[in-house]
Motif scaffolding. Structure first.
Motif, short mmCIF file in Angstrom:
data_model
loop_
_atom_site.label_atom_id
_atom_site.label_comp_id
_atom_site.label_asym_id
_atom_site.label_seq_id
_atom_site.Cartn_x
_atom_site.Cartn_y
_atom_site.Cartn_z
N GLY A 1 48.04 44.24 -18.02
CA GLY A 1 47.25 42.75 -17.69
C GLY A 1 45.64 42.73 -17.78
O GLY A 1 45.17 41.73 -16.91
N GLU A 2 45.14 43.15 -18.52
CA GLU A 2 44.37 42.34 -19.14
C GLU A 2 44.22 41.72 -19.68
O GLU A 2 45.13 41.17 -20.67
CB GLU A 2 43.24 43.67 -20.32
N VAL A 3 42.90 40.86 -20.28
CA VAL A 3 42.74 39.60 -20.74
C VAL A 3 41.92 39.46 -22.08
O VAL A 3 40.76 40.73 -22.23
CB VAL A 3 42.28 38.63 -20.33
N TRP A 4 42.41 40.59 -23.62
CA TRP A 4 41.11 39.53 -24.99
C TRP A 4 41.26 38.45 -24.92
O TRP A 4 42.58 37.88 -25.92
CB TRP A 4 42.28 41.36 -25.94
N ASN A 5 40.60 37.54 -24.89
CA ASN A 5 39.58 37.15 -26.17
C ASN A 5 39.53 36.92 -27.35
O ASN A 5 38.30 37.24 -27.48
CB ASN A 5 38.48 36.74 -24.60
N GLY A 6 40.76 37.24 -27.61
CA GLY A 6 40.52 37.32 -29.16
C GLY A 6 40.34 35.19 -30.07
O GLY A 6 40.44 35.52 -31.09
N LEU A 7 40.04 34.23 -29.51
CA LEU A 7 39.59 33.12 -29.31
C LEU A 7 38.83 32.99 -30.57
O LEU A 7 37.71 32.10 -29.88
CB LEU A 7 39.46 32.24 -27.62
N ARG A 8 38.18 33.66 -31.43
CA ARG A 8 37.63 32.95 -32.54
C ARG A 8 37.65 32.54 -33.79
O ARG A 8 38.93 32.49 -33.63
CB ARG A 8 36.67 34.51 -33.34
N ALA A 9 36.40 31.44 -33.55
CA ALA A 9 37.54 30.43 -34.88
C ALA A 9 36.92 30.46 -36.00
O ALA A 9 35.98 30.09 -36.65
CB ALA A 9 36.96 28.76 -34.45
N LEU A 10 36.58 31.88 -36.81
CA LEU A 10 36.01 32.45 -37.94
C LEU A 10 37.22 32.62 -38.98
O LEU A 10 37.66 33.76 -38.59
CB LEU A 10 35.22 33.59 -37.26
N LYS A 11 36.41 32.89 -40.02
CA LYS A 11 37.11 32.62 -41.28
C LYS A 11 36.23 33.99 -41.85
O LYS A 11 37.44 34.29 -42.55
CB LYS A 11 36.74 31.34 -42.46
N ALA B 1 52.92 46.16 -14.10
CA ALA B 1 53.36 47.47 -14.04
C ALA B 1 52.84 48.27 -13.18
O ALA B 1 53.04 49.10 -13.45
CB ALA B 1 51.60 47.10 -14.79
N ALA B 2 52.03 48.06 -11.83
CA ALA B 2 52.68 48.74 -10.46
C ALA B 2 53.71 49.08 -10.07
O ALA B 2 54.25 49.70 -9.77
CB ALA B 2 51.57 47.64 -10.00
#
Ligand code: FAD
Ligand code: 2HG
Ligand code: ZN
Length: 476
Positions: free
Chosen positions: A174-184, A59-60
């Motif tokens: 280059g940001e990390v989005w942690n959407g690792l949710r085990a939700l129904k 990106a830079a």
């Protein structure tokens, strides 16, 4: 440039960098060999942090990135352009299964895990991960999610979008989005997960996923069936839902031409039936209810046999072979799954991965075949696919002996005629393979201005520098 390469090396080490032309080659062309691109480097990070650092650096430096998984995509989405200014970011070193939760029926994986490994791991735990397709031995889950892959069990379990609970994504910044949710259940604002699924790497890089699992089937019946017409195939399927007690897991239609290509070009293939017919169905039923040893109860094979017998009396079935064991079932499936390989070895082809509603299949088919023949009378239609989802690979093989240049002169005439009809029937010009590079103009032509403008607004907002797989899906 030397500086960029050295900074990439500092992030991913020598092991994560391919710079020599021979080593790069497999990453620069697609499975169908439609495109041959160039790249500054093939970069193979081993962790999410490395992916993020590579993306930040690019990106830079304003260097575009082409994410790539198993490189089995059909639309050229994972192939870099010819100008050589991009890097290919391959996820193939991020191949760890991180967790399997048999109580919660989930598996957490890195994006580069091969689909077959996920299926096998689930099976070892008496669970099923139902995504199943011909490329499963080499495609990755990251690629499956990024193309929202379909395959042969969508009918029962849904496509890739329906098989995932959460994802982790590295954004174009280059940001990390942690959407690792085990939700129904999770109704917290816009659904970012669904935005990245099917985005073909144009909005960010999927680095991990939480997948849904199902109980492993214990009783499976598979039949190879000759039918008189596509209409009969649809009617056969319609009755099968109730006859199987809602256990139909696959219903694949095939015309004779594709089967002949498989028998001609893929060693070890044998025709399951003695006579030749125009149309075939591969039907599979499966249930999680095991047959109890010694109990006097009817299993799926007996139910299917009875159903096919009745269908034969009604004229919906001409002949059928019921798999007697697992290896026979696998042999039936190999003929179906080797259709792409058979077509590739036969020579140039034009593919139309289309969908219409199931009840419109028969009408579309008759009109579509006539349109293809009108555009090029000697062409050879190769129709097969996931009829239960209304999704046909309405493909067209060149006349025998033609080279690619000769055949591609008819590309617009043939595809235009097919797509006009599809859209006229309320269907889609890409049911499961996505848009990639091949269908960018078709998408712009067949989707409304408001849809294309909205997609472009999303792309510009998330990737203002247009560095994430540029020129794929949309021109911005
Ligand atoms: P790639 O080809 O590497 O990439 C595909 C796209 O996703 C590219 O745009 C790429 O940039 C992007 N991408 C890849 N990984 C990531 C990531 N981690 N993050 C962000 N973007 C990423 N498809 C079906 O839907 N159904 C089928 O039945 C089917 N059968 C097939 C049979 C054969 C023999 C072959 C060769 C292909 C078949 N496909 C099918 C097409 C293909 O879409 C799938 O094989 C698979 O989903 C692609 O996965 P991949 O890892 O190879 O992705
Ligand atoms: C399949 O269903 C794939 O086998 C590939 O989606 C289709 O080669 C094709 O056209
Ligand atoms: Zn398919």
């Amino acid at each position: 440039m030397t500086d960029l390469i050295e900074r990439l090396r500092a992030i991913v080490s020598d092991k994560g960098l391919i710079l020599d032309e021979d080593g790069k080659h497999p990453y620069l062309t697609d499975w169908r060999e439609t495109y041959l691109g160039k790249a500054l480097a093939i970069v193979r990070p081993a962790t999410t942090e490395e992916v993020a650092a590579v993306v930040k650096l690019c990106a830079a430096e304003k260097v575009a990135i082409v994410p790539q998984g198993g490189n089995t995509g059909m639309m050229g989405g994972g192939t870099p352009h010819e100008d050589g200014h991009e890097i290919v970011l391959s996820l193939n070193r991020m191949n760890r299964i991180l967790d399997i939760d048999t109580i919660g029926y989930t598996m957490t994986v890195e994006a580069g895990v091969i689909l077959k490994t996920i299926q096998e791991t689930a099976a070892q735990h008496d669970r099923l991960f139902p995504l199943s397709l011909g490329a499963e031995g080499s495609c990755t889950i990251g690629g499956n999610l990024s193309t929202n892959a379909g395959g042969v069990q969508v009918l029962h379990y849904g496509n890739a979008r329906q098989l995932v609970l959460g994802i982790e994504v590295v954004t174009p910044q280059g940001e990390v989005w942690n959407g690792l949710r085990a939700l129904k259940k999770d109704n917290t604002g816009y659904d970012l997960r669904d935005l990245y699924l099917g985005a073909e790497g144009t909005l960010g890089i999927i680095t991990k996923a939480v997948l849904k699992l199902w109980p492993k089937p214990k009783d499976v019946a598979t039949a190879w069936i000759a039918v008189p017409s596509p209409e009969a195939a649809v009617e056969l399927l319609s009755g099968a839902h109730a006859a199987s007690e809602d256990n139909v897991t696959s219903c694949e239609l095939m015309a004779r031409q594709g089967i002949d290509f498989v028998l001609d070009h893929v060693p070890g293939s044998t025709d399951p039936l003695q006579e030749k017919y125009d149309w075939y169905v591969l039907l599979e039923w499966s249930s999680t209810r095991a047959r109890r040893p010694g109990a006097n109860e009817t299993g799926l094979a007996e139910k299917m046999e009875a159903y096919l017998g009745e269908a034969m009396e009604k004229g919906l079935v001409l002949d059928a072979a019921l798999a007697q064991n697992e290896s026979q079932a696998r042999a039936f499936w190999a003929i179906r799954e080797n259709h792409s390989e058979g077509q590739k070895r036969e020579g140039p082809s034009i593919k139309h991965d289309i969908s219409v509603s199931v009840s419109r299949i028969a009408d579309f088919m008759a009109e579509g075949l006539a349109a293809m023949k009108k555009a090029l009378p000697d062409c050879r239609p190769v129709v097969f696919g996931h009829v239960g989802d209304g999704n046909l690979h309405f493909n067209c093989q060149s006349p025998p002996g033609w080279n690619k240049t000769q055949f591609m002169a008819y590309h617009h005439a043939i595809s235009g005629a097919v797509y006009d009809l599809v859209v006229g029937h309320g269907g889609s010009i890409s049911a499961e393979h996505g848009i990639g590079r091949l269908k960018v103009e078709d998408l712009a032509h067949y989707r409304s201005k408001v849809e294309i403008d909205t997609m472009r607004t999303i792309k510009r907002a998330l990737d203002p520098q247009n560095l994430m797989n540029p020129g794929k899906i949309l021109q911005v």
